[in-house]
Design an enzyme around this catalytic site. Structure first.
Site, mmCIF file in Angstrom:
data_model
loop_
_atom_site.group_PDB
_atom_site.id
_atom_site.type_symbol
_atom_site.label_atom_id
_atom_site.label_comp_id
_atom_site.label_asym_id
_atom_site.label_seq_id
_atom_site.Cartn_x
_atom_site.Cartn_y
_atom_site.Cartn_z
ATOM 1 N N ASP A 77 11.507 -7.470 0.451
ATOM 2 C CA ASP A 77 10.482 -8.499 0.696
ATOM 3 C C ASP A 77 9.881 -9.032 -0.609
ATOM 4 O OD1 ASP A 77 10.661 -8.574 3.469
ATOM 5 O OD2 ASP A 77 9.209 -6.947 3.740
ATOM 6 N N GLY A 90 -2.018 -6.289 4.093
ATOM 7 C CA GLY A 90 -1.064 -5.652 5.004
ATOM 8 C C GLY A 90 0.240 -5.317 4.288
ATOM 9 N N LYS A 122 9.958 -0.097 10.142
ATOM 10 C CA LYS A 122 10.134 -0.103 8.680
ATOM 11 C C LYS A 122 9.771 1.224 8.006
ATOM 12 C CE LYS A 122 9.806 -5.064 7.799
ATOM 13 N NZ LYS A 122 9.210 -6.083 6.913
#
Ligand code: ATR
Length: 276
Positions: free
Chosen positions: A105, A133, A69
């Site tokens: 996301d 995270g 990512k």
């Protein structure tokens, strides 16, 4: 002349676990689109080279999962504001000879809440995010975008929570897990972004009975679908939203960019992904 065959996929290392092909395969079929979406294993050392090969092969783009990512963001020519803020990209679009990087996301998280808890509104009050995270970063960004007046982050490793709080600035603070009990009464949105409560992981041990009756509780863990946190919230009569929808909704912008149709997240898709 027939319609052009459109290709996309998901890249990661390993990639076998990905549920994305089920989601996109369902939408391709549902919308009668001539196209494919496949799992593509890319070793970290080959990331840039293999992405260039996909472009040369006529792919329209791909989803990006662990561990690529950050590399995806780094190699992009055009980066969306939200991908920049989140520091990672899960969606690449190849168009006009450029690599466009997005991160869906956070918007997936918010769309899921709006679909399953229409009465929920980020503006109603402070949010409490457990974990610090990558998922937490995307969720905090989108909660602030939606107008949450403030966000409190609690994490096992407090330094990571503090780093995130410093990054997001004035309206975000970090606390220790031991202090969570003190902020519950002022929390309208509680989000678990840690892996606690997932099958094979330790339980999330937290008494949430001090939350206001108007609070919403959501968990990004979806195995089990109803985590102990959600069970407890339900027994207190609070609004709850489970985690599978975030996975489904984060896929929407990529599908629309590659295949030209905005897909819908429905119960048939939910059941398909859950039973896979
Ligand atoms: P993701 O990208 O899904 O957010 P991650 O970056 O590995 O995954 O973050 C996992 C989160 O779960 C972290 O906040 C982690 O806490 P630490 O920062 O202290 O590692 C949290 N987490 C994982 N296992 C945990 C455990 N056993 N107890 C408490 N927190 C845990």
């Amino acid at each position: 002349m027939g319609e052009t065959f459109k290709k996309a996929g998901v890249v990661g290392w390993p990639i076998e676990q990905s549920k994305s092909p089920i989601i996109h395969g369902h939408w391709l079929e549902q919308n009668g689109i001539s196209g494919s979406y496949e799992k593509i294993a890319i070793e970290p050392a080959n990331f840039e080279k293999d992405i260039q090969s996909l472009i040369a092969d006529g792919y329209r783009g791909c989803n990006v999962t662990i561990p690529h990512k950050e590399a995806a963001l780094a190699m992009a020519d055009v980066v969306s504001d939200r991908a920049k803020a989140i520091g990672a990209s899960n969606t690449l679009v190849f168009k006009d000879d450029k690599i466009h990087a997005d991160n869906t996301d956070g918007v997936g998280f918010i769309s899921n809440l709006k679909q399953l808890a229409p009465k929920w509104d980020a503006k109603l009050g402070p949010a409490l995010v457990l974990g610090a995270g990558g998922a937490a970063r995307a969720i905090i960004y989108s909660l602030l975008q939606e107008g949450a007046p403030s966000v409190v982050i609690a994490n096992r490793t407090q330094a990571k929570a503090q780093t995130l709080a410093d990054f997001f600035g004035d309206h975000v603070t970090a606390i220790t897990m031991d202090d969570v009990g003190n902020v519950l009464a002022d929390t309208q949105t509680l989000v678990n972004t840690t892996s606690l409560g997932m099958v094979g992981q330790p339980d999330l041990v937290l008494d949430i009975s001090a939350l206001p009756k108007t609070a919403l509780v959501t968990d990004i863990v979806y195995n089990p679908l109803e985590t102990d946190l959600l069970k407890q919230a339900k027994s207190l009569g609070l609004m709850t939203v489970d985690g599978i929808g975030m996975l489904l909704h984060q896929a929407v912008p990529g599908f629309e960019a590659w295949f030209g149709t905005r897909p819908t997240v429905d119960d048939v898709l939910r059941e398909k992904v859950l039973s896979a």
